[in-house]
Design a protein around this motif. Structure first.
Motif, PDB file in Angstrom:
ATOM      1  N   LEU A  54       0.835  -1.195   0.000  1.00  0.00           N
ATOM      2  CA  LEU A  54       0.000   0.000   0.000  1.00  0.00           C
ATOM      3  C   LEU A  54       0.875   1.253   0.000  1.00  0.00           C
ATOM      4  O   LEU A  54       0.595   2.226  -0.713  1.00  0.00           O
ATOM      5  CB  LEU A  54      -0.920  -0.024   1.221  1.00  0.00           C
ATOM      6  CG  LEU A  54      -2.025   1.028   1.304  1.00  0.00           C
ATOM      7  CD1 LEU A  54      -3.201   0.482   2.104  1.00  0.00           C
ATOM      8  CD2 LEU A  54      -1.526   2.319   1.949  1.00  0.00           C
ATOM      9  N   ALA A  55       1.952   1.210   0.775  1.00  0.00           N
ATOM     10  CA  ALA A  55       2.875   2.340   0.810  1.00  0.00           C
ATOM     11  C   ALA A  55       3.536   2.552  -0.548  1.00  0.00           C
ATOM     12  O   ALA A  55       3.735   3.697  -0.987  1.00  0.00           O
ATOM     13  CB  ALA A  55       3.946   2.104   1.886  1.00  0.00           C
ATOM     14  N   GLN A  56       3.868   1.446  -1.231  1.00  0.00           N
ATOM     15  CA  GLN A  56       4.470   1.555  -2.560  1.00  0.00           C
ATOM     16  C   GLN A  56       3.510   2.231  -3.536  1.00  0.00           C
ATOM     17  O   GLN A  56       3.907   3.072  -4.349  1.00  0.00           O
ATOM     18  CB  GLN A  56       4.858   0.173  -3.070  1.00  0.00           C
ATOM     19  CG  GLN A  56       5.553   0.198  -4.433  1.00  0.00           C
ATOM     20  CD  GLN A  56       5.852  -1.195  -4.968  1.00  0.00           C
ATOM     21  OE1 GLN A  56       5.322  -2.182  -4.449  1.00  0.00           O
ATOM     22  NE2 GLN A  56       6.674  -1.279  -5.987  1.00  0.00           N
ATOM     23  N   ALA A  65       2.404   4.484   5.994  1.00  0.00           N
ATOM     24  CA  ALA A  65       1.137   3.768   5.825  1.00  0.00           C
ATOM     25  C   ALA A  65       0.629   3.237   7.160  1.00  0.00           C
ATOM     26  O   ALA A  65      -0.568   3.291   7.454  1.00  0.00           O
ATOM     27  CB  ALA A  65       1.324   2.628   4.835  1.00  0.00           C
ATOM     28  N   ALA A  66       1.533   2.720   7.991  1.00  0.00           N
ATOM     29  CA  ALA A  66       1.147   2.226   9.313  1.00  0.00           C
ATOM     30  C   ALA A  66       0.615   3.368  10.168  1.00  0.00           C
ATOM     31  O   ALA A  66      -0.343   3.198  10.936  1.00  0.00           O
ATOM     32  CB  ALA A  66       2.332   1.554   9.994  1.00  0.00           C
ATOM     33  N   ALA A  93      -8.340  -0.016  -0.526  1.00  0.00           N
ATOM     34  CA  ALA A  93      -7.159   0.759  -0.155  1.00  0.00           C
ATOM     35  C   ALA A  93      -6.916   1.896  -1.144  1.00  0.00           C
ATOM     36  O   ALA A  93      -6.623   3.031  -0.749  1.00  0.00           O
ATOM     37  CB  ALA A  93      -5.936  -0.152  -0.090  1.00  0.00           C
ATOM     38  N   VAL A  94      -7.056   1.597  -2.440  1.00  0.00           N
ATOM     39  CA  VAL A  94      -6.837   2.630  -3.456  1.00  0.00           C
ATOM     40  C   VAL A  94      -7.901   3.712  -3.365  1.00  0.00           C
ATOM     41  O   VAL A  94      -7.613   4.898  -3.505  1.00  0.00           O
ATOM     42  CB  VAL A  94      -6.803   1.998  -4.862  1.00  0.00           C
ATOM     43  CG1 VAL A  94      -6.806   3.069  -5.951  1.00  0.00           C
ATOM     44  CG2 VAL A  94      -5.573   1.115  -5.010  1.00  0.00           C
TER      45      VAL A  94
END
Length: 208
Positions: A54-56, A65-66, A93-94
């Motif tokens: 998700l961070a990528q 992200a955390a 998530a997106v």
């Protein structure tokens, strides 16, 4: 531009951002009969991401992200994984990243191309890519899975590509492959340059 109408709706330029692990230039330049880079993705990879992935997508580190997960009560709920390494539904998530301004989509996405097949069916290609080489022309893009596209050849009554005059094509080769989406496919149309003819805005051949 119409929405992508799958797990994360939005302009189709989101696809390369949502799937950074896919070699998109390689996909668009893929030769006929070659194995698609999308084939390397499993069904789970299509749907789930962990915090690092998700961070990528967002272009940040995992720690950021955390931190979003801790600070934002509307952060997507984990759908799998473990307490230490949760996974999330990629589309949700997106959508969350986009809603919170954390998804960095190119400022000027390419407009869609439109192909009218002989017989009247109209097919829209998102993220169209036109290549010209060795007397051949190739048009690729993403289409709805149920788009009415003949196979393996098709007469194209009208092809409208952003930045180009409309053309008609006789007997284009049609190649359809799976995309990183349950509702979209990748379409590639290939034709010899001498089978393409310019048409007027009224749809008649320029020479008629």
């Amino acid at each position: 531009m119409p929405g992508c109408s799958w797990q994360h709706p939005g302009p189709c330029d989101v696809l390369p951002v949502a799937y950074p692990e896919v070699d998109w230039p390689a996909l668009r330049a893929l030769g006929k009969g070659r194995r698609s880079p999308l084939a390397a993705l499993t069904a789970e990879e299509h749907q789930a991401v962990n915090l690092a992935q998700l961070a990528q997508i967002a272009g940040v580190g995992r720690a950021a992200a955390a931190n979003w997960r801790r600070r934002h009560p509307d952060f997507p709920a984990a759908t799998g994984g473990t307490e230490a390494s949760p996974t999330f539904e990629r589309g949700e998530a997106v959508r969350w990243l986009r809603a919170h301004g954390k998804l960095h989509v190119p400022a000027r996405p390419r407009r869609s191309a439109t192909v009218t097949v002989a017989g009247g069916q109209i097919v829209t290609l998102c993220s169209p890519d036109l290549m010209v080489r060795d007397g051949w022309e190739e048009l690729g893009g993403f289409i709805e899975r149920d788009a009415p596209m003949p196979w393996p050849r098709a007469d194209l009554a009208r092809v409208e590509i952003p930045g180009h005059a409309p053309v008609a094509v006789d007997q284009a080769h049609v190649d359809i492959s799976h995309a990183a989406s349950p509702t979209r496919r990748h379409l590639r149309l290939t034709w010899r340059a001498d089978r393409r003819r310019s048409i007027s805005t009224s749809g008649e051949s320029a020479g008629d």
